[in-house]
Design an enzyme around this catalytic site. Structure first.
Site, PDB file in Angstrom:
ATOM      1  N   LYS A   1     -12.049  -1.555   6.275  1.00  0.00           N
ATOM      2  CA  LYS A   1     -11.229  -2.557   6.948  1.00  0.00           C
ATOM      3  C   LYS A   1     -11.692  -2.706   8.392  1.00  0.00           C
ATOM      4  O   LYS A   1     -11.994  -3.789   8.845  1.00  0.00           O
ATOM      5  CB  LYS A   1      -9.750  -2.168   6.912  1.00  0.00           C
ATOM      6  CG  LYS A   1      -9.233  -1.825   5.518  1.00  0.00           C
ATOM      7  CD  LYS A   1      -9.114  -3.055   4.627  1.00  0.00           C
ATOM      8  CE  LYS A   1      -9.045  -2.744   3.143  1.00  0.00           C
ATOM      9  NZ  LYS A   1      -7.883  -2.032   2.689  1.00  0.00           N
TER      10      LYS A   1
ATOM     11  N   TRP B   1       0.822  -1.225   0.000  1.00  0.00           N
ATOM     12  CA  TRP B   1       0.000   0.000   0.000  1.00  0.00           C
ATOM     13  C   TRP B   1       0.845   1.260   0.000  1.00  0.00           C
ATOM     14  O   TRP B   1       0.432   2.283  -0.546  1.00  0.00           O
ATOM     15  CB  TRP B   1      -0.993  -0.016   1.160  1.00  0.00           C
ATOM     16  CG  TRP B   1      -2.071  -1.040   0.952  1.00  0.00           C
ATOM     17  CD1 TRP B   1      -2.285  -2.165   1.682  1.00  0.00           C
ATOM     18  CD2 TRP B   1      -3.074  -1.048  -0.091  1.00  0.00           C
ATOM     19  NE1 TRP B   1      -3.353  -2.877   1.160  1.00  0.00           N
ATOM     20  CE2 TRP B   1      -3.855  -2.218   0.084  1.00  0.00           C
ATOM     21  CE3 TRP B   1      -3.377  -0.193  -1.151  1.00  0.00           C
ATOM     22  CZ2 TRP B   1      -4.924  -2.546  -0.756  1.00  0.00           C
ATOM     23  CZ3 TRP B   1      -4.454  -0.527  -1.992  1.00  0.00           C
ATOM     24  CH2 TRP B   1      -5.204  -1.683  -1.781  1.00  0.00           C
TER      25      TRP B   1
ATOM     26  N   ASP C   1      -1.503   6.678   6.395  1.00  0.00           N
ATOM     27  CA  ASP C   1      -2.615   5.843   5.934  1.00  0.00           C
ATOM     28  C   ASP C   1      -2.890   4.834   7.044  1.00  0.00           C
ATOM     29  O   ASP C   1      -2.105   3.919   7.270  1.00  0.00           O
ATOM     30  CB  ASP C   1      -2.208   5.135   4.630  1.00  0.00           C
ATOM     31  CG  ASP C   1      -3.198   4.066   4.190  1.00  0.00           C
ATOM     32  OD1 ASP C   1      -4.230   3.877   4.862  1.00  0.00           O
ATOM     33  OD2 ASP C   1      -2.929   3.419   3.156  1.00  0.00           O
TER      34      ASP C   1
HETATM   35  C1  LIG Z   1      -7.463  -1.350   1.498  1.00  0.00           C
HETATM   36  C2  LIG Z   1      -6.410  -0.353   1.659  1.00  0.00           C
HETATM   37  C3  LIG Z   1      -6.338   0.779   0.823  1.00  0.00           C
HETATM   38  C4  LIG Z   1      -7.238   0.993  -0.376  1.00  0.00           C
HETATM   39  O1  LIG Z   1      -8.564   1.166  -0.063  1.00  0.00           O
HETATM   40  P1  LIG Z   1      -9.693   1.214  -1.211  1.00  0.00           P
HETATM   41  O2  LIG Z   1     -10.874   1.749  -0.472  1.00  0.00           O
HETATM   42  O3  LIG Z   1      -9.884  -0.173  -1.712  1.00  0.00           O
HETATM   43  O4  LIG Z   1      -9.237   2.145  -2.265  1.00  0.00           O
HETATM   44  C5  LIG Z   1      -5.328   1.693   1.073  1.00  0.00           C
HETATM   45  N1  LIG Z   1      -4.467   1.525   2.103  1.00  0.00           N
HETATM   46  C6  LIG Z   1      -4.515   0.458   2.922  1.00  0.00           C
HETATM   47  C7  LIG Z   1      -3.523   0.336   4.030  1.00  0.00           C
HETATM   48  C8  LIG Z   1      -5.492  -0.502   2.736  1.00  0.00           C
HETATM   49  O5  LIG Z   1      -5.525  -1.573   3.557  1.00  0.00           O
END
Ligand SMILES: *Cc1c(COP(=O)(O)O)cnc(C)c1O
Length: 362
Positions: free
Chosen positions: A197, A103, A173
């Site tokens: 998540k 990511w 993030d």
């Molecule tokens: C799932 C995830 C993303 C991307 O999220 P989307 O909503 O699918 O675009 C970005 N960063 C991390 C750490 C993730 O686990």
């Protein structure tokens, strides 16, 4: 589990707390006497405004968010934030990124479209199985910010200590660890998290941004929707927001407050992860994929001695009533995602299953 539900170890979208789903079900046909479902409601109505405002207030309480930070609900999930961060925060056109896995690599690739990216630390040399030392990074004077992915969902690492950004803005993030442990918001300039998540339904990100980073001098070609100012000025109601996600997330925020807040979640999550890691450390058949000191409490990747056996365990786990234990296609093996909503009983049952598998097959 009630309702014939399964222990779902998916990395996202992922399990939601059962009491929250029950409440949502009870309010489905007629939300609190409004005569309609939240899905059918005007985003400009008083009743929705209250849902939005309560969600923000509860999140502020949960994370103890200082008054000089805005809370934004933005569509496009996590991926849109890979672009919004550089579009909005690059003034000098230079940013530092720490490369710890899938990511952060995506964030780096996107940021390169908007300016110069300096990778100031990386764990690429060992297949992203650890968090590099970030206590003394070489950060150039002109850097606009330092960026991390605080929990790498696919690789299974997490930052237990934040990097020293040397006076620059720290951007994180937190998608796969949001609200899983206490967070000192004042250490960051911007925190963002895709909510599917650890919180709610897919399709939205929560952004927590320090007010002085919201700019009104962006390149006029930046799409209106992709400027943080647009959302800050309109209480995230510039256009029709993801009303449903805001409503569901608001329920989860209340649930987490009822559970005792983020300290309580941290204790539960440590407890749960320990069950699984203790087993992996003892096992002669299954091996954890990450250095001990950097192991995520949310995403636990592990392998058997061979790809064939990995696939066999995944199939057997599915037959035994567990779901989504297959590792990400880019790394293989197995992965158990054990977010806030995964009950301890789910992890206990998984460990029992793996023990039995090992006894019968190893
Ligand atoms: C799932 C995830 C993303 C991307 O999220 P989307 O909503 O699918 O675009 C970005 N960063 C991390 C750490 C993730 O686990």
């Amino acid at each position: 589990m009630k309702y014939g539900r399964t222990y779902n170890f998916s990395a996202g979208p992922a399990m939601m707390p059962e009491p929250v789903l029950e409440e949502i079900a009870a309010e489905m046909m007629n939300y609190r006497g409004s005569g309609m479902c939240v899905m059918e409601m005007s985003h400009r109505s008083k009743v929705f405004q209250q849902i939005r405002d309560e969600a923000e207030a509860d999140l502020r309480k949960l994370m103890n968010i200082p008054d000089n930070y805005k809370v934004l609900f933005i569509q496009g999930g996590g991926t849109v934030q890979f672009a919004m961060v550089p579009m909005n925060l690059m003034k000098n056109g230079v940013a530092c990124y720490i490369e710890t896995g899938a990511w952060s690599k995506k964030a780096i690739a996107e940021a390169k479209k908007y300016g110069e990216v300096k990778i100031v630390a990386s764990s690429k040399d060992k297949n992203f199985s650890y968090i590099p030392d970030c206590s003394d990074l070489d950060i150039p004077e002109e850097a606009d910010y330092v960026y991390i992915c605080e929990n790498e969902t696919i690789n299974g690492t997490t930052f237990f200590d934040l990097p020293n950004p040397k006076g620059k803005i720290l951007v994180t993030d937190q998608s796969s660890m949001f609200l899983s442990r206490p967070c000192d918001v004042s250490k960051y300039g911007l925190i963002w998290a895709g909510v599917q998540k650890n919180v709610g339904p897919a399709g939205m990100a929560v952004v927590i941004i320090r007010e002085d980073l919201i700019r009104d001098d962006l390149d006029p070609k930046v799409p209106t929707y992709l400027s943080y100012k647009t959302h800050a000025d309109s209480d995230s109601l510039y256009n029709t927001p993801n009303c449903w996600a805001i409503y569901c997330c608001g329920k989860v925020f209340k649930y987490l407050l009822d559970m005792g807040g983020l300290e309580a979640m941290d204790r539960r999550n440590r407890d749960k992860a320990q069950l699984l890691y203790d087993f992996l450390d003892e096992s002669k058949f299954f091996t954890g994929a990450v250095e001990k000191k950097d192991r995520s409490l949310m995403n636990v990747p592990f392998v058997t001695p061979s790809k064939e056996q990995d696939a066999d365990v995944v199939a057997a786990s599915k037959a035994a009533g567990f779901d989504n234990l297959k590792g990400h296609k880019s790394v293989g093996g197995l992965r158990a995602s054990i977010y806030n909503a995964m009950p301890k009983e789910g992890v206990e049952a998984l460990v029992e299953f793996l023990k039995k598998y090992e006894a019968e097959h190893a």
